[in-house]
Design a protein around this motif. Structure first.
Motif, PDB file in Angstrom:
ATOM      1  N   ALA A  46      -8.232 -14.820  -2.456  1.00 39.00           N
ATOM      2  CA  ALA A  46      -9.038 -15.485  -1.433  1.00 39.00           C
ATOM      3  C   ALA A  46      -8.179 -16.267  -0.452  1.00 39.00           C
ATOM      4  CB  ALA A  46     -10.055 -16.419  -2.093  1.00 39.00           C
ATOM      5  N   GLY A  47      -6.984 -16.639  -0.867  1.00 37.44           N
ATOM      6  CA  GLY A  47      -6.088 -17.388   0.017  1.00 37.44           C
ATOM      7  C   GLY A  47      -5.043 -16.523   0.686  1.00 37.44           C
ATOM      8  N   THR A  48      -5.197 -15.200   0.645  1.00 31.45           N
ATOM      9  CA  THR A  48      -4.216 -14.296   1.239  1.00 31.45           C
ATOM     10  C   THR A  48      -4.887 -13.381   2.261  1.00 31.45           C
ATOM     11  OG1 THR A  48      -4.494 -12.421  -0.296  1.00 31.45           O
ATOM     12  CG2 THR A  48      -3.105 -14.254  -1.036  1.00 31.45           C
ATOM     13  N   ASN A  49      -4.063 -12.511   2.874  1.00 31.27           N
ATOM     14  CA  ASN A  49      -4.582 -11.495   3.797  1.00 31.27           C
ATOM     15  C   ASN A  49      -4.667 -10.119   3.151  1.00 31.27           C
ATOM     16  OD1 ASN A  49      -4.687 -13.414   5.869  1.00 31.27           O
ATOM     17  ND2 ASN A  49      -2.570 -13.006   6.484  1.00 31.27           N
ATOM     18  N   MET A  50      -4.509 -10.040   1.833  1.00 30.02           N
ATOM     19  CA  MET A  50      -4.564  -8.739   1.140  1.00 30.02           C
ATOM     20  C   MET A  50      -6.017  -8.379   0.851  1.00 30.02           C
ATOM     21  SD  MET A  50      -1.166  -8.874  -1.293  1.00 30.02           S
ATOM     22  CE  MET A  50      -1.600 -10.341  -2.208  1.00 30.02           C
ATOM     23  N   VAL A  51      -6.753  -8.119   1.934  1.00 31.78           N
ATOM     24  CA  VAL A  51      -8.200  -7.937   1.839  1.00 31.78           C
ATOM     25  C   VAL A  51      -8.548  -6.628   1.129  1.00 31.78           C
ATOM     26  CG1 VAL A  51     -10.358  -8.020   3.127  1.00 31.78           C
ATOM     27  CG2 VAL A  51      -8.339  -9.188   4.020  1.00 31.78           C
ATOM     28  N   ASP A  52      -7.795  -5.559   1.397  1.00 33.48           N
ATOM     29  CA  ASP A  52      -8.088  -4.280   0.735  1.00 33.48           C
ATOM     30  C   ASP A  52      -7.940  -4.408  -0.782  1.00 33.48           C
ATOM     31  OD1 ASP A  52      -8.672  -2.967   3.062  1.00 33.48           O
ATOM     32  OD2 ASP A  52      -6.643  -2.184   3.353  1.00 33.48           O
ATOM     33  N   TYR A  53      -6.921  -5.141  -1.205  1.00 32.96           N
ATOM     34  CA  TYR A  53      -6.720  -5.375  -2.638  1.00 32.96           C
ATOM     35  C   TYR A  53      -7.889  -6.174  -3.205  1.00 32.96           C
ATOM     36  CZ  TYR A  53      -4.081  -6.521  -6.916  1.00 32.96           C
ATOM     37  OH  TYR A  53      -3.666  -6.657  -8.216  1.00 32.96           O
ATOM     38  N   ALA A  54      -8.340  -7.172  -2.440  1.00 34.45           N
ATOM     39  CA  ALA A  54      -9.470  -7.984  -2.886  1.00 34.45           C
ATOM     40  C   ALA A  54     -10.734  -7.146  -3.012  1.00 34.45           C
ATOM     41  CB  ALA A  54      -9.693  -9.143  -1.914  1.00 34.45           C
ATOM     42  N   VAL A  55     -10.940  -6.239  -2.065  1.00 37.00           N
ATOM     43  CA  VAL A  55     -12.118  -5.359  -2.132  1.00 37.00           C
ATOM     44  C   VAL A  55     -12.054  -4.477  -3.375  1.00 37.00           C
ATOM     45  CG1 VAL A  55     -13.268  -3.413  -1.000  1.00 37.00           C
ATOM     46  CG2 VAL A  55     -12.516  -5.374   0.363  1.00 37.00           C
ATOM     47  N   ALA A  56     -10.853  -3.952  -3.685  1.00 33.66           N
ATOM     48  CA  ALA A  56     -10.693  -3.102  -4.869  1.00 33.66           C
ATOM     49  C   ALA A  56     -10.957  -3.893  -6.149  1.00 33.66           C
ATOM     50  CB  ALA A  56      -9.291  -2.504  -4.890  1.00 33.66           C
ATOM     51  N   ILE A  57     -10.453  -5.126  -6.220  1.00 32.09           N
ATOM     52  CA  ILE A  57     -10.685  -5.963  -7.397  1.00 32.09           C
ATOM     53  C   ILE A  57     -12.168  -6.306  -7.511  1.00 32.09           C
ATOM     54  CG2 ILE A  57     -10.211  -8.196  -8.464  1.00 32.09           C
ATOM     55  CD1 ILE A  57      -7.871  -6.298  -8.620  1.00 32.09           C
ATOM     56  N   HIS A  58     -12.805  -6.586  -6.386  1.00 33.06           N
ATOM     57  CA  HIS A  58     -14.249  -6.882  -6.391  1.00 33.06           C
ATOM     58  C   HIS A  58     -15.034  -5.710  -6.949  1.00 33.06           C
ATOM     59  CE1 HIS A  58     -18.337  -7.225  -4.689  1.00 33.06           C
ATOM     60  NE2 HIS A  58     -18.148  -8.525  -4.817  1.00 33.06           N
ATOM     61  N   GLY A  59     -14.639  -4.482  -6.554  1.00 37.36           N
ATOM     62  CA  GLY A  59     -15.309  -3.297  -7.071  1.00 37.36           C
ATOM     63  C   GLY A  59     -15.100  -3.126  -8.566  1.00 37.36           C
ATOM     64  N   SER A  60     -13.881  -3.407  -9.047  1.00 29.18           N
ATOM     65  CA  SER A  60     -13.606  -3.299 -10.482  1.00 29.18           C
ATOM     66  C   SER A  60     -14.380  -4.347 -11.278  1.00 29.18           C
ATOM     67  CB  SER A  60     -12.108  -3.470 -10.743  1.00 29.18           C
ATOM     68  OG  SER A  60     -11.356  -2.487 -10.084  1.00 29.18           O
ATOM     69  N   LEU A  61     -14.575  -5.508 -10.682  1.00 31.22           N
ATOM     70  CA  LEU A  61     -15.231  -6.607 -11.393  1.00 31.22           C
ATOM     71  C   LEU A  61     -16.744  -6.482 -11.374  1.00 31.22           C
ATOM     72  CD1 LEU A  61     -14.730  -9.273 -12.906  1.00 31.22           C
ATOM     73  CD2 LEU A  61     -14.775 -10.452 -10.701  1.00 31.22           C
ATOM     74  N   HIS A  62     -17.288  -6.073 -10.236  1.00 30.57           N
ATOM     75  CA  HIS A  62     -18.754  -6.055 -10.082  1.00 30.57           C
ATOM     76  C   HIS A  62     -19.341  -4.648  -9.999  1.00 30.57           C
ATOM     77  CE1 HIS A  62     -18.725 -10.390  -9.436  1.00 30.57           C
ATOM     78  NE2 HIS A  62     -17.748 -10.224  -8.549  1.00 30.57           N
ATOM     79  N   GLY A  63     -18.465  -3.641  -9.989  1.00 23.25           N
ATOM     80  CA  GLY A  63     -18.969  -2.281  -9.889  1.00 23.25           C
ATOM     81  C   GLY A  63     -18.930  -1.791  -8.453  1.00 23.25           C
TER      82      GLY A  63
END
Length: 432
Positions: A46-63
Motif C-alpha cells: 500500500a505504500g509503494t507503486n507496485m500496483v500490479d503486484y498488489a492486484v495479484a496479491i489481492h486476487g490470491s487473498l480474496h479470489g
C-alpha cells in the motif's frame, strides 16, 4: 518455529522493500498461515507503486472473482502515466535527462559539485530544481520496484547534488537497491560509505546516531550472509565498541546472527570468548536456542543441555537473510566435539554417538577425522570403544627454569633500553 521468528523485530529497522524477501521466505517455509502472509504483503504494498503486484496479491487473498478496488485501479493509471513520461525520449525529454544520456556531455562533469552546478546552469540552463527532481524520480522508480534504474538515478543525483542531507538519503536508497538487485560487491561498497558517514557525521542527538547504527547493522545482514567475505565482515562490524553498544542498547536480537557468524568462522574462533561474555551479560534481555546452546556448551559445560538446545536450534528460522551460507549446525556439532575432547580425557564413543545423534560408525569416523585435523595427541581403543586423550604433563621445575630464562632476557633488554640512551646523552654532553 514461529516462536523464534525474528521478522517482527527486524522489520521496523528495514525499508519496506527489504521486508518482502523475509515474507517470501516465511511463505515458502509455511511458518504462518498463507492468508496472514498475503495480508502482510498487501499492507506493505500500500505504500509503494507496485500496483500490479498488489492486484495479484489481492486476487490470491480474496479470489479472482472479486472486483479489484477502485483506488487500486486509479493508482495504477497514475503510476503508468508517470512511468511513460519518465521513460520517454525525443524533444520532450527534460534537459537534465538529455544531458545525462549523452556520454560526451557527461564527460564535462568534474568531482567539484559547485563547478558542476555552475556549469549546468550557465551552459545548459539546468538549475537546482531539476537536479532535486532527479531524486524524486529515483524514489518513484524505487517504489515501482525498478531497483536498477533507481540505483542509476541516485548515483547521478549524488554526483550533482549539493544537498548533503538528501545525498545521504540517496546513499541509503542506493544500498537498498543494490541489496534487492543482489549486487553484493556494490552493496558492500555502499555500506562502507554509509558507515563512514554515520560514524563521522554530527547528528542532532546521540539517539539519532544510535538509530542509524542499528539500521546499518540490520541492512548489513543481507550483505554479510551472502557476500563471500561476509562472515568476517559481520564480526568486524558488530564487535566494534560503538556497534556492540548499539546491540546491547536496543537490538539484542542481532546476537543470534553474530553468534552464527562466529560459530561458522574457523578463522575468528578467538572472538568466541568475547561473544560468550556478551551473551551472558544480555541473557535477561535476550535468549534463544542458539545463544543458550553456546552458554550450555562453553559456560555450564552441560552437554546434555547443549544437545537439547542443538535440537531446538533446528527449529529456528533464519529467513531470506541466510540464502548462501554453510549449514551452521554442522559447525556447531564439530565445535561440540572439540569442546568435549578439550575437557574430557576419556570419551566413550557410544555416548558421543548418542549425544550427537549419529550411528556408532559415523561417530568413530568423525572423531578420527577431528583428532587428525586438530592434531590431538589421542588414540581410539577399539576394545573398550573409547577415545583416550594423552596428557603431556610439563615438569614444574622445567617450567620455572624456562620462565626465569625469559625473565632474564626481558630484564637485559629493559636495562639496555635505559643504559644506551643515557650513554649517548653523556657522550653528547662531553662533546659540547
Amino acid at each position: 518455529m514461529a516462536e523464534h521468528d525474528l521478522t517482527p523485530r527486524l522489520a521496523p529497522h528495514l525499508d519496506r522493500h527489504l521486508v518482502f524477501p523475509l515474507l517470501e521466505s516465511l511463505q515458502e517455509r509455511g511458518l504462518y498461515p498463507e492468508e496472514e502472509i498475503l495480508a502482510a504483503k498487501l499492507r506493505l504494498l500500500a505504500g509503494t507503486n507496485m500496483v500490479d503486484y498488489a492486484v495479484a496479491i489481492h486476487g490470491s487473498l480474496h479470489g479472482t472473482d472479486e472486483e479489484v478496488p477502485g483506488d487500486m485501479t486509479a493508482r495504477r493509471a497514475e503510476v503508468v502515466d508517470r512511468l511513460v513520461k519518465l521513460r520517454q525520449a525525443g524533444p520532450a525529454l527534460p534537459p537534465l535527462y538529455a544531458f545525462l544520456r549523452d556520454p560526451q556531455l557527461v564527460q564535462l562533469l568534474r568531482p567539484d559539485k559547485q563547478y558542476n552546478a555552475h556549469m549546468l546552469q550557465e551552459r545548459f540552463q539546468i538549475g537546482p530544481d531539476q537536479i532535486e527532481a532527479l531524486y524524486d524520480d529515483a524514489k518513484f522508480l524505487f517504489e515501482c520496484g525498478s531497483y536498477s534504474d533507481a540505483a542509476a538515478y541516485l548515483y547521478q543525483y549524488r554526483l550533482l547534488s549539493t544537498n548533503s542531507e538528501r545525498s545521504v538519503r540517496a546513499l541509503w536508497g542506493m544500498l537498498a537497491s543494490e541489496i534487492l538487485n543482489r549486487n553484493w560487491d556494490a552493496a558492500l561498497e555502499e555500506l562502507n560509505r554509509l558507515k563512514e558517514i554515520v560514524d563521522s557525521k554530527n547528528f542532532s542527538s546521540p539517539l539519532n546516531q544510535l538509530q542509524n547504527r542499528i539500521w546499518l547493522m540490520h541492512w548489513s545482514l543481507f550483505i554479510f550472509f551472502n557476500h563471500e567475505n561476509g562472515r568476517n565482515g559481520i564480526i568486524d562490524l558488530f564487535f566494534q565498541d560503538r556497534y556492540l553498544n548499539a546491540i546491547q542498547t536496543n537490538a539484542h536480537h542481532l546476537l543470534r546472527y553474530l553468534a552464527v557468524a562466529v560459530v561458522v568462522n574457523k578463522r575468528r574462533r578467538n572472538m568466541l570468548k568475547e561473544l560468550i561474555s556478551v551473551i551472558q551479560q544480555e541473557q535477561r534481555s535476550y535468549k534463544d536456542p542458539i545463544t543458550e546452546f553456546l552458554e550450555c556448551l562453553y559456560v555450564k559445560y552441560d552437554f546434555d543441555g547443549a544437545q537439547q538446545k542443538l535440537m531446538e536450534c533446528e527449529q529456528v528460522s533464519f529467513g531470506a537473510i541466510f540464502t548462501k551460507h554453510d549449514h551452521w549446525l554442522t559447525r556447531a556439532v564439530r565445535n561440540n566435539g572439540m569442546q568435549l575432547t578439550s575437557i574430557l580425557r576419556v570419551l566413550n564413543l557410544s555416548i558421543l554417538a548418542e549425544k550427537l545423534n549419529m550411528r556408532y560408525s559415523e561417530a568413530e569416523l568423525w572423531i578420527m577425522n577431528l583428532v587428525k585435523s586438530l592434531r590431538l595427541d589421542a588414540k581410539i581403543d577399539s576394545v573398550s570403544g573409547t577415545l583416550i586423550m594423552r596428557v603431556n604433563r610439563v615438569d614444574v621445575h622445567e617450567k620455572i627454569i624456562e620462565s626465569l630464562k625469559n625473565l632474564n632476557t626481558r630484564t637485559y633488554m629493559l636495562a639496555q633500553s635505559i643504559v644506551e640512551p643515557a650513554q649517548a646523552a653523556q657522550q653528547a654532553a662531553q662533546g659540547d
